[in-house]
Design a protein around this motif. Structure first.
Motif, mmCIF file in Angstrom:
data_model
loop_
_atom_site.group_PDB
_atom_site.id
_atom_site.type_symbol
_atom_site.label_atom_id
_atom_site.label_comp_id
_atom_site.label_asym_id
_atom_site.label_seq_id
_atom_site.Cartn_x
_atom_site.Cartn_y
_atom_site.Cartn_z
ATOM 1 N N ILE A 67 0.873 -1.293 -0.224
ATOM 2 C CA ILE A 67 0.108 0.102 -0.081
ATOM 3 C C ILE A 67 0.744 1.287 0.129
ATOM 4 N N TYR A 68 0.312 2.369 -0.346
ATOM 5 C CA TYR A 68 0.911 3.489 0.127
ATOM 6 C C TYR A 68 -0.054 4.555 0.726
ATOM 7 N N CYS A 69 0.694 5.527 1.524
ATOM 8 C CA CYS A 69 -0.023 6.364 2.327
ATOM 9 C C CYS A 69 0.747 7.600 2.412
ATOM 10 N N GLU A 70 -0.288 8.724 2.852
ATOM 11 C CA GLU A 70 0.348 9.941 3.323
ATOM 12 C C GLU A 70 1.477 10.001 4.138
ATOM 13 N N SER A 71 2.605 10.716 4.111
ATOM 14 C CA SER A 71 3.782 10.832 4.768
ATOM 15 C C SER A 71 3.272 10.786 6.172
ATOM 16 N N ASP A 72 3.988 10.246 7.232
ATOM 17 C CA ASP A 72 3.767 10.289 8.709
ATOM 18 C C ASP A 72 2.470 9.652 9.127
ATOM 19 N N ALA A 73 1.731 9.006 8.284
ATOM 20 C CA ALA A 73 0.628 8.324 8.442
ATOM 21 C C ALA A 73 0.765 7.148 9.419
ATOM 22 N N MET A 74 1.865 6.242 9.327
ATOM 23 C CA MET A 74 2.312 5.150 9.693
ATOM 24 C C MET A 74 2.237 5.248 11.589
ATOM 25 N N VAL A 75 1.742 4.745 12.147
ATOM 26 C CA VAL A 75 1.562 4.816 13.771
ATOM 27 C C VAL A 75 2.340 3.352 14.196
ATOM 28 N N MET A 76 2.078 2.313 13.652
ATOM 29 C CA MET A 76 2.482 0.939 14.060
ATOM 30 C C MET A 76 2.422 0.052 12.968
ATOM 31 N N MET A 77 3.534 -0.693 13.072
ATOM 32 C CA MET A 77 3.266 -1.846 12.061
ATOM 33 C C MET A 77 4.364 -3.052 12.559
ATOM 34 N N GLU A 78 3.901 -4.248 12.130
ATOM 35 C CA GLU A 78 4.573 -5.313 12.510
ATOM 36 C C GLU A 78 5.900 -5.870 11.579
ATOM 37 N N ALA A 79 6.495 -6.506 12.212
ATOM 38 C CA ALA A 79 7.980 -6.679 11.909
ATOM 39 C C ALA A 79 8.257 -7.271 10.392
ATOM 40 N N ASN A 80 7.089 -8.042 9.864
ATOM 41 C CA ASN A 80 7.172 -8.553 8.574
ATOM 42 C C ASN A 80 7.063 -7.638 7.610
ATOM 43 N N LEU A 81 6.659 -6.145 7.767
ATOM 44 C CA LEU A 81 6.215 -5.219 7.035
ATOM 45 C C LEU A 81 7.702 -4.347 6.975
ATOM 46 N N ASP A 82 7.748 -3.870 5.705
ATOM 47 C CA ASP A 82 8.705 -2.892 5.333
ATOM 48 C C ASP A 82 8.241 -1.304 5.230
ATOM 49 N N ARG A 93 1.232 16.419 -7.372
ATOM 50 C CA ARG A 93 0.502 16.210 -6.220
ATOM 51 C C ARG A 93 0.827 17.073 -5.144
ATOM 52 N N SER A 94 1.975 17.391 -4.829
ATOM 53 C CA SER A 94 2.117 18.387 -3.809
ATOM 54 C C SER A 94 1.950 19.698 -4.073
ATOM 55 N N PHE A 95 1.719 20.164 -5.187
ATOM 56 C CA PHE A 95 1.373 21.486 -5.699
ATOM 57 C C PHE A 95 -0.222 21.828 -5.716
ATOM 58 N N ALA A 96 -0.854 20.669 -6.276
ATOM 59 C CA ALA A 96 -2.344 20.693 -6.317
ATOM 60 C C ALA A 96 -2.974 20.418 -5.274
ATOM 61 N N ASN A 97 -2.588 19.678 -4.314
ATOM 62 C CA ASN A 97 -3.481 19.362 -3.148
ATOM 63 C C ASN A 97 -2.864 19.313 -1.768
ATOM 64 N N GLY A 98 -1.557 19.970 -1.758
ATOM 65 C CA GLY A 98 -0.993 20.139 -0.542
ATOM 66 C C GLY A 98 -0.641 18.982 0.070
ATOM 67 N N GLU A 99 -0.547 17.723 -0.571
ATOM 68 C CA GLU A 99 0.000 16.489 -0.085
ATOM 69 C C GLU A 99 1.552 16.288 -0.129
ATOM 70 N N SER A 100 1.960 15.581 0.547
ATOM 71 C CA SER A 100 3.487 15.321 1.030
ATOM 72 C C SER A 100 4.230 14.941 -0.578
ATOM 73 N N PHE A 101 5.378 15.705 -0.930
ATOM 74 C CA PHE A 101 6.096 15.157 -1.931
ATOM 75 C C PHE A 101 6.309 13.684 -1.962
ATOM 76 N N PHE A 102 7.101 13.163 -0.778
ATOM 77 C CA PHE A 102 7.393 11.780 -0.546
ATOM 78 C C PHE A 102 6.183 11.192 0.065
ATOM 79 N N GLN A 103 5.556 9.846 -0.243
ATOM 80 C CA GLN A 103 4.736 9.075 0.331
ATOM 81 C C GLN A 103 5.357 7.929 1.058
ATOM 82 N N GLN A 104 4.655 7.212 2.051
ATOM 83 C CA GLN A 104 5.091 6.110 2.610
ATOM 84 C C GLN A 104 4.427 4.962 1.813
ATOM 85 N N GLN A 105 5.560 3.993 1.645
ATOM 86 C CA GLN A 105 5.177 2.768 1.067
ATOM 87 C C GLN A 105 5.162 1.798 1.843
ATOM 88 N N ILE A 106 4.221 0.827 2.332
ATOM 89 C CA ILE A 106 4.384 -0.319 3.068
ATOM 90 C C ILE A 106 4.024 -1.600 2.532
#
Length: 236
Positions: A24-39, A54-67
């Protein structure tokens, strides 16, 4: 198979269950907790060009998190920036346009692209001006709203008028117009001035008028009004 579940009553977490190989991908800093099998890693989803837009248009983060579930199945908890409800939306047959800050997470088969707005709509947009975020691909997208969320069905002949700051996302098949009033004071300069006066005296800001057939998701709180209230309370 990826399973998104909102868990919690007042201010929920997004609980995500992944099987090995899921991503999955998510907004930057969205991850609170994850199990050790995940990267977890940072990603410019869609490449540098789309990340910039995306960052310019909607104020979202330039980098997103990928889990990604690399070593086996695992769960993680995500949280949006602002307190409020979460909604899991199926995309594919239907796609959606997202207001500023609404995006939380999505399955890897989906993507956030940039759509050009009309000049009239761009002039009143909260950020991004001529651009707005739109879902594409097939899968699920999770959005958040400040406060509670409500789903509206728009039908022909039953247009809906909504304060811009309360709109979370809407069906891309819907037609929408942005104005500064809920009324109709006529055209020309007098009509424009009348609209502005009505907007100021009624306390109503920018509103969107939706027509056609589709869904609109709205939230109960106005983040700009809340920020202004908080500023006044903490000033001095």
């Amino acid at each position: 198979m990826i399973v998104f579940t909102a868990t919690g009553d007042v201010d929920p977490f997004l609980h995500v269950s992944l099987q090995k190989g899921d991503k999955i991908y998510c907004e930057s800093d969205a991850m609170v907790m994850m199990e050790a099998n995940l990267d977890l890693k940072g990603s410019m989803n869609g490449g540098i060009g789309r990340a910039l837009m995306r960052s310019f248009a909607n104020g979202e983060s330039f980098f997103q998190q990928q889990i990604e579930a690399v070593r086996g199945e695992g769960d993680c908890l995500l949280s949006p920036t602002l307190p409020g409800a979460l909604r899991v939306i199926d995309v594919g047959a239907k796609q959606y346009l997202l207001n500023d800050g609404a995006f939380v997470a999505a399955t890897s088969g989906t993507e956030m692209k940039v759509r050009t707005q009309s000049i009239g709509n761009a002039l009143f947009a909260q950020s991004g001006g001529f651009f707005v975020m739109e879902t594409s691909g097939t899968g699920q997208v999770v959005v958040s709203g400040f406060g509670s969320m409500f789903e509206l069905d728009v039908a022909p002949g039953k247009d809906v008028i909504i304060d811009n700051s309360h709109v979370v996302c809407w069906d891309n098949n819907l037609q929408y117009e942005i104005s500064v009033t809920t009324g109709n004071t006529g055209g020309g300069l007098g009509g424009m001035l009348g609209n502005l006066v009505n907007s100021v005296t009624s306390g109503e800001g920018i509103v969107l008028r939706f027509s056609g057939t589709g869904k609109v998701f709205i939230c109960s709180r106005n983040r700009d009004s809340f920020a202004e209230w908080l500023k006044k309370k903490t000033a001095g």
